[in-house]
Design an enzyme around this catalytic site. Structure first.
Site, PDB file in Angstrom:
ATOM      1  N   LYS A 185       0.834  -1.198   0.000  1.00 41.91           N
ATOM      2  CA  LYS A 185       0.000   0.000   0.000  1.00 41.91           C
ATOM      3  C   LYS A 185       0.878   1.261   0.000  1.00 41.91           C
ATOM      4  O   LYS A 185       2.103   1.174   0.209  1.00 41.91           O
ATOM      5  CB  LYS A 185      -0.909  -0.037   1.234  1.00 41.91           C
TER       6      LYS A 185
ATOM      7  N   TYR B 215     -12.194  -2.740  -2.830  1.00 39.78           N
ATOM      8  CA  TYR B 215     -12.690  -2.750  -1.446  1.00 39.78           C
ATOM      9  C   TYR B 215     -14.219  -2.698  -1.383  1.00 39.78           C
ATOM     10  O   TYR B 215     -14.774  -2.329  -0.346  1.00 39.78           O
ATOM     11  CB  TYR B 215     -12.074  -1.583  -0.663  1.00 39.78           C
TER      12      TYR B 215
ATOM     13  N   ARG C 179       3.014  -6.866   9.187  1.00 40.74           N
ATOM     14  CA  ARG C 179       2.303  -5.810   9.927  1.00 40.74           C
ATOM     15  C   ARG C 179       2.800  -5.735  11.376  1.00 40.74           C
ATOM     16  O   ARG C 179       2.903  -4.649  11.941  1.00 40.74           O
ATOM     17  CB  ARG C 179       0.803  -6.066   9.873  1.00 40.74           C
TER      18      ARG C 179
ATOM     19  N   ASN D 109      -1.627  -0.218   7.396  1.00 37.01           N
ATOM     20  CA  ASN D 109      -1.125  -1.571   7.687  1.00 37.01           C
ATOM     21  C   ASN D 109      -0.311  -2.186   6.536  1.00 37.01           C
ATOM     22  O   ASN D 109      -0.171  -3.390   6.426  1.00 37.01           O
ATOM     23  CB  ASN D 109      -2.248  -2.482   8.181  1.00 37.01           C
TER      24      ASN D 109
ATOM     25  N   HIS E 217      -1.683  -5.434   1.459  1.00 35.44           N
ATOM     26  CA  HIS E 217      -2.923  -6.200   1.284  1.00 35.44           C
ATOM     27  C   HIS E 217      -2.582  -7.600   0.779  1.00 35.44           C
ATOM     28  O   HIS E 217      -1.662  -7.762  -0.020  1.00 35.44           O
ATOM     29  CB  HIS E 217      -3.821  -5.521   0.246  1.00 35.44           C
TER      30      HIS E 217
ATOM     31  N   GLU F 146      -9.336 -10.915  -7.388  1.00 34.11           N
ATOM     32  CA  GLU F 146      -8.413  -9.781  -7.294  1.00 34.11           C
ATOM     33  C   GLU F 146      -7.310  -9.875  -8.346  1.00 34.11           C
ATOM     34  O   GLU F 146      -6.935  -8.857  -8.928  1.00 34.11           O
ATOM     35  CB  GLU F 146      -7.830  -9.710  -5.878  1.00 34.11           C
TER      36      GLU F 146
END
Ligand code: IDP
Length: 157
Positions: free
Chosen positions: A17, A57, A110, A120, A123, A134
């Site tokens: 991310k 999401y 994490r 965090n 993903h 995905e």
């Protein structure tokens, strides 16, 4: 003797991310999955459109954090990846750790690098169905490379 013959070769979708990219954790995160013995089959460094973020999401659309999450994911570049290997979907989730970095175990990504649920770092797909969805949401078939690493016989029997 134990064998792993009943464990499926799978593909999973992982994304570093914007916080992971900004914090220069890209190399360290890729290193962990390479060192574990999984195979990288697709990767792109990209800005995420609002449309893609909302689709990705979508399951959280009604949650109070949804708008903030979409703003965050679209706020800077991410590293989108597809990794392949025996049981990689569940294994990658273990390597990533719990959603909240404060409760994620040390040794997980994490747990080692985060302190806040909204930052965090990475993903990872949570199940075979979502992994498939995905991978095809983020990648075209021709963006994925099927290959056999020469180290395979040293990683699995
Ligand atoms: P996961 O990423 O561990 O699969 P999910 O429950 O699917 O966790 O949530 C997706 C993402 O939404 C989380 O990784 C986190 O970035 C964000 N998120 C989840 N719950 C909260 C929250 O309570 N506050 C802020 N962000 C959250």
């Amino acid at each position: 003797m134990t064998t792993q013959r009943n464990i499926a070769v799978e593909r999973t979708f992982l994304a570093i991310k914007p916080d992971g990219v900004q914090r220069s954790l890209v190399g360290e995160i890729i290193r962990r999955f390479e060192a574990k013995g999984f195979t990288l089959v697709g990767m792109k460094f990209m800005k995420v459109s609002r449309e893609l973020a909302e689709q990705h999401y979508g399951v959280h659309r009604e949650r109070p954090f949804f708008q903030g999450l979409v703003e965050f994911i679209t706020s800077g570049p991410v590293v989108a990846m597809v990794w392949e290997g025996d049981g990689v979907i569940a294994s990658a989730r273990k390597m990533i750790g719990a959603t909240n970095p404060l409760t994620a175990e040390p040794g997980t990504i994490r747990g080692d690098y985060g302190v806040n649920i909204g930052r965090n770092i990475i993903h990872g797909s949570d199940a075979p169905e979502t992994a498939q969805q995905e991978v095809s949401l983020w990648f075209k078939e021709e963006e994925l490379a099927s290959w056999e690493p020469s180290l395979t016989p040293w990683i699995k029997e």
